[in-house]
Design a protein around this motif. Structure first.
Motif, PDB file in Angstrom:
ATOM      1  N   LEU A   1       0.766  -1.354  -0.146  1.00  0.00           N
ATOM      2  CA  LEU A   1       0.050   0.085  -0.201  1.00  0.00           C
ATOM      3  C   LEU A   1       1.014   1.184  -0.112  1.00  0.00           C
ATOM      4  O   LEU A   1       0.651   2.240  -0.795  1.00  0.00           O
ATOM      5  CB  LEU A   1      -0.789  -0.089   1.268  1.00  0.00           C
ATOM      6  N   ILE A   2       1.788   1.402   0.908  1.00  0.00           N
ATOM      7  CA  ILE A   2       2.558   2.487   1.010  1.00  0.00           C
ATOM      8  C   ILE A   2       3.422   2.460  -0.084  1.00  0.00           C
ATOM      9  O   ILE A   2       3.502   3.774  -0.872  1.00  0.00           O
ATOM     10  CB  ILE A   2       3.598   2.446   2.296  1.00  0.00           C
TER      11      ILE A   2
ATOM     12  N   LEU B   1       0.975   4.095  -2.894  1.00  0.00           N
ATOM     13  CA  LEU B   1       0.571   5.268  -2.738  1.00  0.00           C
ATOM     14  C   LEU B   1       1.512   6.289  -3.057  1.00  0.00           C
ATOM     15  O   LEU B   1       1.319   7.471  -3.426  1.00  0.00           O
ATOM     16  CB  LEU B   1       0.210   5.242  -1.197  1.00  0.00           C
ATOM     17  N   LEU B   2       3.177   5.974  -2.612  1.00  0.00           N
ATOM     18  CA  LEU B   2       4.038   7.091  -2.888  1.00  0.00           C
ATOM     19  C   LEU B   2       4.281   7.125  -4.287  1.00  0.00           C
ATOM     20  O   LEU B   2       4.650   7.984  -4.804  1.00  0.00           O
ATOM     21  CB  LEU B   2       5.467   6.429  -2.300  1.00  0.00           C
TER      22      LEU B   2
ATOM     23  N   PRO C   1      -0.268   8.463  -6.128  1.00  0.00           N
ATOM     24  CA  PRO C   1      -0.770   8.899  -4.796  1.00  0.00           C
ATOM     25  C   PRO C   1      -2.340   8.540  -4.826  1.00  0.00           C
ATOM     26  O   PRO C   1      -3.012   8.669  -3.807  1.00  0.00           O
ATOM     27  CB  PRO C   1      -0.826  10.360  -4.702  1.00  0.00           C
ATOM     28  N   THR C   2      -3.201   8.576  -5.930  1.00  0.00           N
ATOM     29  CA  THR C   2      -4.593   7.930  -5.924  1.00  0.00           C
ATOM     30  C   THR C   2      -4.863   6.484  -6.280  1.00  0.00           C
ATOM     31  O   THR C   2      -5.761   6.183  -6.669  1.00  0.00           O
ATOM     32  CB  THR C   2      -5.206   8.972  -6.962  1.00  0.00           C
TER      33      THR C   2
ATOM     34  N   PRO D   1       8.404  11.199   2.325  1.00  0.00           N
ATOM     35  CA  PRO D   1       7.746  10.615   1.084  1.00  0.00           C
ATOM     36  C   PRO D   1       6.157  10.835   1.683  1.00  0.00           C
ATOM     37  O   PRO D   1       5.223  11.226   0.555  1.00  0.00           O
ATOM     38  CB  PRO D   1       8.038   9.370   1.021  1.00  0.00           C
ATOM     39  N   SER D   2       5.667  10.541   2.558  1.00  0.00           N
ATOM     40  CA  SER D   2       4.163  10.319   2.675  1.00  0.00           C
ATOM     41  C   SER D   2       3.349  11.696   3.127  1.00  0.00           C
ATOM     42  O   SER D   2       2.195  11.642   2.774  1.00  0.00           O
ATOM     43  CB  SER D   2       4.029   9.251   3.995  1.00  0.00           C
TER      44      SER D   2
ATOM     45  N   LEU E   1       1.012  13.220   0.796  1.00  0.00           N
ATOM     46  CA  LEU E   1      -0.345  12.806   0.709  1.00  0.00           C
ATOM     47  C   LEU E   1      -1.077  13.452   1.732  1.00  0.00           C
ATOM     48  O   LEU E   1      -0.667  13.953   2.774  1.00  0.00           O
ATOM     49  CB  LEU E   1      -0.145  11.217   1.323  1.00  0.00           C
TER      50      LEU E   1
ATOM     51  N   TYR F   1      -5.575   9.279   3.167  1.00  0.00           N
ATOM     52  CA  TYR F   1      -4.320   8.646   2.583  1.00  0.00           C
ATOM     53  C   TYR F   1      -3.116   8.773   3.684  1.00  0.00           C
ATOM     54  O   TYR F   1      -2.505   7.689   3.925  1.00  0.00           O
ATOM     55  CB  TYR F   1      -3.867   9.220   1.221  1.00  0.00           C
TER      56      TYR F   1
ATOM     57  N   THR G   1      -1.634   5.394   5.389  1.00  0.00           N
ATOM     58  CA  THR G   1      -0.166   5.241   5.412  1.00  0.00           C
ATOM     59  C   THR G   1       0.559   5.036   6.673  1.00  0.00           C
ATOM     60  O   THR G   1       1.359   4.172   6.896  1.00  0.00           O
ATOM     61  CB  THR G   1       0.422   6.246   4.429  1.00  0.00           C
TER      62      THR G   1
ATOM     63  N   ILE H   1       3.573  -2.399  10.125  1.00  0.00           N
ATOM     64  CA  ILE H   1       4.944  -2.938   9.540  1.00  0.00           C
ATOM     65  C   ILE H   1       5.954  -3.143  10.485  1.00  0.00           C
ATOM     66  O   ILE H   1       6.882  -4.087  10.902  1.00  0.00           O
ATOM     67  CB  ILE H   1       5.598  -2.077   8.436  1.00  0.00           C
TER      68      ILE H   1
END
Lengths: 300, 296, 255
Positions: free
Chosen positions: A280-281, A284-285, A288-289, B87-88, B91, B95, B99, B106
């Motif tokens: 998922l991560i 998304l990176l 993003p959608t 990186p996140s 978002l 989202y 994440t 994890i």
């Protein structure tokens, strides 16, 4: 080297197992994605609707000795009003408040249902599922199918086609799509937005209820907390595919199922529950959608 | 008075109070991320676990002093926060939330699979070095820091991002860097809190830091009043103690607790202290005082 | 004399739709430059290109002789371009004073360390920020409203607060996006005087506005956009008589 050889040889079989698992994720992911598409809420209670579907199915086959299809029907009949009620009580009053309020409310409902079922059952331990579908195995070239797997694939496939037809061609389906485009405009066009939202929850719950019975039967285990991890993974599947997109949820579910089974086969069994999140991560990176999601243009 | 003394000397209540303080430190970190900067984090417990294991392992293997271990634990969590944040944090909203949740899961699975952390068996034999006094000192220091941060150029930039990130950027704020900084500070607090937790419980298990714990922390921050420090303190205190006070209905306490979450949101969607401003309160108070004076 | 800001052949399209087509224009230092055109002509898009929110498909933005086309919005602000928004974008739940203090962001530097330690220089800087914010509020006539929440201000005052916030950034160039929208004639008059006072502070102004008399009375130079293309540019008097402008947009509004 030997390990790799074995892995490759078993590849087709892993794909079959992965698609089966993925089909169940997809069924649940559809409920998340439809609800999110229409009211932008992560319905954390959806996993518990699925759990209650599984318990309903279990009760039907053990207590009332009905066949598997009737049990599934009963699960759907229990889950649909439950989900509509949840929306009515816990989400609708919060529709115009901050983004976090309905989220907390959803978490509250989720925790409430987990506790309630644990209390009624007496303990959180899992129950086995009686053999409702004969344990027959079919062989097709390098792969084997159990009858249960076949039933899951056929039922899940049929339900998804039914959903697709409903959303695409019926009047209420068109109203659903209109509402997810724009809530206000749908309202102005004379669409009863509240009814459409209830209908969306009902559809999602029907799929989750059926999914609960299928999974209970497949993994032969039902417990009050079973909705938590499966719910989160299915939500991941929905986001992976592009939240709000129905084909996206199907694709995301299958993708996740296959990846998980492959990961386990490749020797990452102890990391099983992390695979979904890592994927998922990563997705998304990069996108993003999600895989099938529409890109967002910043509005100024 | 006698009652209070009894509570303060009862080991059980001391334990609950200490735990409340520890959660408060983590909650303040989340308050900075979610309440002040407006960024969703559904994985705060994951950062707590990074701090907890780091500090505990330092104590067990290197025998370094607790304060240093807490600090290193906090820095480790903060570093992980930066690593995830860069990186996140591009978002937004849900989202980002999902994440962070995934990241925490994890982390948890990694701890389960590591030898040095004891895997699923957990990590036992951590010396009990966390005292109520220490927790109070750290908590007060955290509140003080948070007040200073919020009432500064740095804090204003974070609030600007929460209110409208495009306007914030147009005012010259590098929104990504500021979000990462908020994340780093917030996760640092979580790490310190985790270190204290490890040395209170003397035993760590990855299952202690799952989704449920993360959502508990989010609850603390939202139910008290999002964006308000008194709200975070109130939320943490009430919600940590509530299950203890509900012990007389032991069997049903989680049922009541979860139902209250829903009811609270319906009747006060902005939290107990949401929308209440100290300035307004003070003004209302002085106004009443002056009318009273006038009527006399 | 080189222009303060120059747009050179700016072209931008969104999903096949060309919003701006080879638009070139110059903004002279110390003047009030206006941009007019019917709805959807691309006026706000030009502001978004200048401030770096959109990156043009083609063309360059030159500010003080330097190419800023692909620079990040926050860096462009630091160079001395500040703006207001067509649909007001205030920090609604913060006080009026805090809104303006945030405007001072680019020209101050205290960070996390400063926030916690509050060293001498940090306190001095904070006092300076407050003083500057207060001055900006005085210019727009909101000095007494510093403690109110921005969302509680009436509409006209919210528009003025946006201007104060932009002024606090000490810009060389101020972009005003429909500042008079929704104001009554009296408020417009006050606003006009305010804009003139800002120009006297040696701040160059670029204005997007629908109200013709507002634009014509105030501007030194007017550019006209239609369907993403520039169709005219000149003094208000020249624009009034330009047949293309009259035909394309103004019709019989101006006699």
């Amino acid at each position: 080297m030997e390990h790799l050889h074995g892995f490759v040889q078993l590849l087709p079989q892993q794909v079959v197992n992965g698609v089966t698992l993925g089909a169940t994720y997809a069924l649940i992911a559809l409920g998340y994605t439809m609800v999110y598409g229409i009211i932008q809420l992560i319905n954390f209670a959806h996993g518990e609707v699925y759990m209650i579907g599984a318990f309903t199915g279990l009760i039907m086959v053990t207590v009332y000795k009905v066949n598997f299809f009737l049990a599934m029907l009963a699960a759907i009949l229990v889950c649909v009003p439950l989900a509509v009620l949840i929306e009515r009580v816990a989400y609708r009053p919060l529709r115009n408040s901050t983004r976090l309020a309905p989220l907390i409310s959803a978490l509250g409902v989720s925790l409430f249902l987990q506790t309630l079922v644990t209390l009624i059952k007496g303990d959180p331990n899992p129950l086995g599922f009686p053999e409702v579908v004969r344990d027959t195995v079919y062989r097709l070239g390098p792969v084997t199918f159990s009858l249960v797997q076949l039933v899951i694939l056929i039922v899940a496939g049929a339900l998804m086609i039914l959903l697709h037809l409903t959303v695409k061609y019926t009047k209420v389906g068109k109203a659903m799509r209109a509402t997810s485009e724009s809530y206000e405009i749908a309202n102005l066009m004379g669409i009863n937005v509240n009814r459409i939202i209830s209908f969306t929850f009902a559809l999602g719950a029907a799929l989750a209820g059926a999914g609960g019975v299928l999974v209970g039967m497949y993994v032969n285990s039902v417990n009050p907390l079973m909705g938590v991890v499966v719910g989160l993974k299915s939500f991941c599947a929905a986001v992976l595919g592009g939240i709000g997109s129905i084909p996206g949820a199907m694709l995301g579910g299958i993708f996740l199922g296959v990846a998980e089974v492959m990961g386990v086969a490749a020797g990452f069994g102890t990391y099983r529950d992390a695979i979904a999140f890592a994927l998922l991560i990563l997705v998304l990176l990069l996108r993003p959608t999600g895989l099938l999601g529409r890109p967002i243009q910043r509005k100024v | 008075m006698d009652g209070i003394m009894r509570i303060l000397t009862d080991p059980y209540y001391i334990q609950v109070l200490t735990l409340t303080g520890i959660y408060l430190i983590a909650a303040l970190g989340l308050h900075l991320i979610t309440g002040v900067t407006g960024q969703f984090s559904f994985g705060h417990a994951g950062f707590m676990s990074i701090g907890a294991y780091t500090a505990a392992l330092l104590t067990l293997h290197l025998h370094t002093p607790l304060i240093l271990n807490l600090l290193v634990g906090g820095l480790a969590a903060g570093f992980a926060g930066i690593l995830l944040g860069f990186p996140s944090l591009k978002l937004t909203g849900d989202y980002l939330g999902i994440t962070t949740l995934g990241f925490a899961e994890i982390v948890r699975v990694v701890f389960i699979n590591m030898k040095i952390t004891g895997g699923t068996q957990g990590l036992a034999g951590i010396p009990k070095e966390t005292s109520l006094l220490l927790v109070i000192v750290v908590a007060v220091l955290s509140v003080w820091c948070m007040y200073r941060i919020q009432n500064s150029r740095f804090g204003r930039a974070l609030m600007a991002i929460r209110e409208d990130d495009i306007a914030a950027e147009a005012m010259g704020i590098n929104t990504l860097i500021y979000k990462v900084k908020a994340f780093a500070v917030g996760t640092f607090f979580a790490g310190v809190s985790g270190g204290l937790y490890a040395h209170l419980m003397q035993y760590l298990n990855p299952f202690d830091f799952g989704v449920t714990r993360s959502f508990d922390l989010l609850n603390f921050v939202v139910l008290g009043g999002l964006g308000s420090i008194p709200g975070t303190i109130l939320g943490t205190t009430v919600l940590t103690m509530a299950p203890e006070f509900l012990r007389f209905v032991n069997k049903y306490r989680m049922l009541i607790y979860s139902a209250l979450m829903v009811i609270m949101m319906i009747f006060r969607p902005n939290g107990l202290l949401g929308g209440v401003h100290l300035k307004d309160l003070r003004r209302a108070f002085t106004r009443r005082r002056s009318t009273e004076m006038a009527s006399q | 004399m080189p222009a303060l800001l120059e747009l050179d052949n700016i072209t931008i399209s969104f999903g096949g739709l060309t919003a701006l087509n080879r638009v070139s224009l110059r903004v002279e230092e110390g003047k009030i430059n206006s941009l007019i055109g019917p709805n959807g002509a691309g006026k706000s898009t030009i502001f978004n290109v200048i401030t770096g929110i959109y990156t043009p498909t083609y063309g360059r933005v030159i500010f003080q002789g330097e190419d800023i086309t692909r620079e990040k919005p926050y860096l462009i602000t630091a160079r001395g371009i500040a703006r207001t928004f067509q649909n007001i974008r205030l920090f609604k739940n913060l006080t009026v004073l805090d809104n303006v203090k945030i405007g001072c962001h680019s020209s101050s530097r205290a960070g996390l360390f400063g926030a916690v330690t509050r060293l001498g220089w940090v306190k001095r800087e904070e006092r300076e920020i407050t003083a500057r914010a207060q001055r900006a509020l005085e210019i727009v006539g909101l000095a007494s409203k510093g403690d109110e929440l921005a969302k509680n201000l009436p509409y006209g005052e919210q528009r003025r607060l946006e201007i104060a916030r932009a002024l606090a950034a000490s810009p060389r160039l101020l972009l005003l996006d429909e500042p008079a929208a929704g104001m009554n004639p009296q408020e417009k008059q006050t606003l006009m005087e305010m804009v003139q006072r800002i120009r006297e502070m040696n701040i160059t102004i670029m204005l997007v506005e629908h109200d013709m008399s507002f634009v014509m009375n105030l501007s030194d130079h007017v550019d006209v956009l239609n369907y993403g293309e520039k169709i005219a540019g000149g003094t208000p008097a020249e624009i009034r008589q330009n047949p293309r402008v009259i035909e394309a947009y103004l019709g019989n509004e101006i006699e």
